[in-house]
Design an enzyme around this catalytic site. Structure first.
Site, mmCIF file in Angstrom:
data_model
loop_
_atom_site.group_PDB
_atom_site.id
_atom_site.type_symbol
_atom_site.label_atom_id
_atom_site.label_comp_id
_atom_site.label_asym_id
_atom_site.label_seq_id
_atom_site.Cartn_x
_atom_site.Cartn_y
_atom_site.Cartn_z
ATOM 1 N N GLY A 36 -9.390 -1.740 -2.895
ATOM 2 C CA GLY A 36 -8.252 -2.624 -2.600
ATOM 3 C C GLY A 36 -8.641 -3.694 -1.593
ATOM 4 N N GLY B 90 -6.073 -2.199 -6.860
ATOM 5 C CA GLY B 90 -7.420 -2.633 -6.467
ATOM 6 C C GLY B 90 -8.178 -3.112 -7.688
ATOM 7 N N LYS C 216 -9.364 18.416 5.909
ATOM 8 C CA LYS C 216 -9.352 19.740 6.558
ATOM 9 C C LYS C 216 -10.538 20.566 6.066
ATOM 10 C CE LYS C 216 -6.413 23.836 6.642
ATOM 11 N NZ LYS C 216 -6.362 24.462 5.326
ATOM 12 N N ARG D 296 2.473 -11.517 -2.050
ATOM 13 C CA ARG D 296 2.823 -11.717 -0.639
ATOM 14 C C ARG D 296 2.757 -13.195 -0.285
ATOM 15 N NH1 ARG D 296 -0.291 -6.467 1.766
ATOM 16 N NH2 ARG D 296 -1.580 -6.856 -0.067
ATOM 17 N N SER E 258 -2.703 2.828 -1.699
ATOM 18 C CA SER E 258 -1.258 2.603 -1.883
ATOM 19 C C SER E 258 -1.024 1.147 -2.265
ATOM 20 C CB SER E 258 -0.471 2.867 -0.585
ATOM 21 O OG SER E 258 0.909 2.553 -0.793
ATOM 22 N N LYS F 95 4.479 8.640 -4.640
ATOM 23 C CA LYS F 95 3.541 9.743 -4.893
ATOM 24 C C LYS F 95 2.282 9.616 -4.042
ATOM 25 C CE LYS F 95 2.794 11.508 -9.012
ATOM 26 N NZ LYS F 95 2.503 11.523 -10.468
ATOM 27 N N ASP G 172 -10.941 5.028 -5.973
ATOM 28 C CA ASP G 172 -9.850 4.110 -6.342
ATOM 29 C C ASP G 172 -9.466 4.362 -7.793
ATOM 30 O OD1 ASP G 172 -9.050 1.221 -4.714
ATOM 31 O OD2 ASP G 172 -8.238 1.550 -6.723
ATOM 32 N N TYR H 263 8.360 2.372 -0.135
ATOM 33 C CA TYR H 263 7.129 2.200 0.655
ATOM 34 C C TYR H 263 7.345 2.708 2.082
ATOM 35 C CZ TYR H 263 3.055 -0.300 2.626
ATOM 36 O OH TYR H 263 1.875 -0.644 3.253
ATOM 37 N N GLY I 288 -5.871 17.473 2.885
ATOM 38 C CA GLY I 288 -6.481 18.749 2.502
ATOM 39 C C GLY I 288 -7.996 18.629 2.432
HETATM 40 N N1 UDP Z 1 7.957 -14.741 1.307
HETATM 41 C C1 UDP Z 1 8.309 -15.999 0.908
HETATM 42 N N2 UDP Z 1 7.786 -16.479 -0.254
HETATM 43 C C2 UDP Z 1 6.936 -15.773 -1.036
HETATM 44 C C3 UDP Z 1 6.574 -14.484 -0.622
HETATM 45 C C4 UDP Z 1 7.099 -13.992 0.564
HETATM 46 O O1 UDP Z 1 9.066 -16.688 1.593
HETATM 47 O O2 UDP Z 1 6.515 -16.295 -2.078
HETATM 48 C C5 UDP Z 1 8.524 -14.235 2.568
HETATM 49 C C6 UDP Z 1 9.154 -12.868 2.468
HETATM 50 O O3 UDP Z 1 10.511 -12.971 2.089
HETATM 51 C C7 UDP Z 1 8.979 -12.364 3.886
HETATM 52 C C8 UDP Z 1 7.679 -13.012 4.345
HETATM 53 O O4 UDP Z 1 7.458 -14.117 3.469
HETATM 54 O O5 UDP Z 1 10.021 -12.830 4.708
HETATM 55 C C9 UDP Z 1 6.481 -12.108 4.271
HETATM 56 O O6 UDP Z 1 6.483 -11.531 2.998
HETATM 57 P P1 UDP Z 1 5.276 -10.700 2.425
HETATM 58 O O7 UDP Z 1 5.606 -10.372 1.005
HETATM 59 O O8 UDP Z 1 4.011 -11.403 2.690
HETATM 60 O O9 UDP Z 1 5.220 -9.345 3.251
HETATM 61 P P2 UDP Z 1 6.269 -8.524 4.149
HETATM 62 O O10 UDP Z 1 6.006 -8.953 5.526
HETATM 63 O O11 UDP Z 1 7.667 -8.854 3.731
HETATM 64 O O12 UDP Z 1 5.906 -7.122 3.879
#
Ligand code: UDP
Length: 318
Positions: A11, A37, A106, A187, A76, A92, A32, A146, A103
């Site tokens: 990842g 990833g 350990k 993101r 994850s 999960k 992985d 999450y 485990g």
């Molecule tokens: N965000 C956004 N436009 C995008 C993707 C994310 O404005 O195309 C915003 C999202 O609503 C959050 C912030 O950017 O307020 C960070 O989002 P991200 O998905 O990077 O991770 P988070 O911090 O929410 O886990």
């Protein structure tokens, strides 16, 4: 030579950890299942003799036929888009996957580092967030899969520490960015960079006044390595405390890509945290660690990465 086993090693953060420990001369076993990833993230590590890849889902039992000194549990989905698309797998791997990884630790008497998250603080009512804050999480909201999986994973890891004496460390990782994030990761930073490079409008959710504090990947993996070397058995925030609004981030990316893109304001997702900033005093004092890379420099390196993304190298035998 130490043997480090990294779940989620193909990842984004996992692959940088594999690389860091290989460069330090350690043996690395990367596990992985390629849910989020990819083989491209680790294909450049084939050249290291002491690198082994095992295609495995940590939600299933695994035995390893050699000594293992440390397990870094990074498997994850981590992007809100991914974990909302993969809710059951996320729950999960945070629960069953963490149990299996503990485990194994350990049975090997290995140190254990859990990749936890700033999401354990939810939409925080305390700002910035110290490790002592218990958080404000909606367990049944879309992010609950999450947040609660990671909260459970923290509880499970500390139970193994208290009950079995396992050397457990918990990294509460705040927003991290850099090369090897997927283009379609969802993101903010990969979205904004790719939109800007393609001249498309940047999708800013809500007013863009919500804040995040983003940390470049090279700093993050050094923090994780320092945590592994420490004797701490409690949660530690790892992140860059340099807070900015999402709109400022989008504007910075437009500037650094020299893009003519505009901003397209879209609906704010449910339960999107309004603020986020790590209180990193503990990490600074106890790990002597502090992020060094300026956000602009990290963004420029990430822009370069997305510009030069090309077809994957040939697959190596799994
Ligand atoms: N965000 C956004 N436009 C995008 C993707 C994310 O404005 O195309 C915003 C999202 O609503 C959050 C912030 O950017 O307020 C960070 O989002 P991200 O998905 O990077 O991770 P988070 O911090 O929410 O886990």
């Amino acid at each position: 030579m130490k043997t480090i086993l990294i779940t989620g090693g193909a990842g984004f953060i996992g692959s940088h950890l594999c690389e860091l420990f290989l460069k330090k001369g350690e043996r690395v076993i990367c596990l992985d299942n390629f849910l989020t990833g990819s083989i491209e993230n680790i294909s450049h590590l084939r050249k290291y003799e002491q690198f082994t890849f095992i295609h495995h889902d940590i939600c299933n039992y695994i035995s390893i036929d050699e000594k293992v000194d440390a397990i870094l549990h990074f498997a994850s989905p981590a992007s809100p888009a991914d974990y909302q698309r993969l809710p059951i797998q996320t729950l999960k791997v945070g629960s069953i996957g963490t149990h299996n990884a503990l485990g194994l630790a350990k049975s090997k008497k290995a140190a254990f580092v859990l990749a936890s998250t700033s999401e354990v603080y939810g939409d925080p009512l305390v700002h910035p967030q110290p490790e002592s804050y218990w958080g404000n999480v909606n367990p049944v909201g879309p992010r609950g899969v999450y947040d609660e999986a990671k909260r459970f994973a923290e509880a499970m890891a500390l139970a193994y520490h208290r009950y079995h004496g396992l050397d457990v460390k918990i990294a509460r990782i705040f927003n991290t960015f850099g090369p090897r994030m997927r283009k379609d990761d969802g993101r903010a930073i990969p979205n904004f960079i790719n939109q800007a490079l393609e001249g498309k409008p940047l999708t800013v959710f809500g007013s863009g006044k919500q804040t995040r504090s983003v940390c470049y990947i090279d700093d993050m993996v050094l923090g994780i390595s320092a945590l592994l070397e420490s004797d701490l058995n409690e949660p530690i925030n790892l992140g860059n405390s340099c807070e900015m609004t999402v709109l400022e981030l989008a504007q910075m990316i437009i500037e650094l890509t020299n893009s003519k893109s505009t901003i397209d304001f879209q609906d704010l997702p449910v339960d999107d945290p309004r603020v986020r900033q790590p209180d990193t005093r503990k990490a600074e004092k106890l790990l002597a660690w502090k992020p060094q890379v300026r956000i602009r420099d990290g963004i420029l390196k990430s822009i370069n990465y997305f510009k030069t993304l090309k077809t994957a190298e040939p697959l190596f035998h799994i």
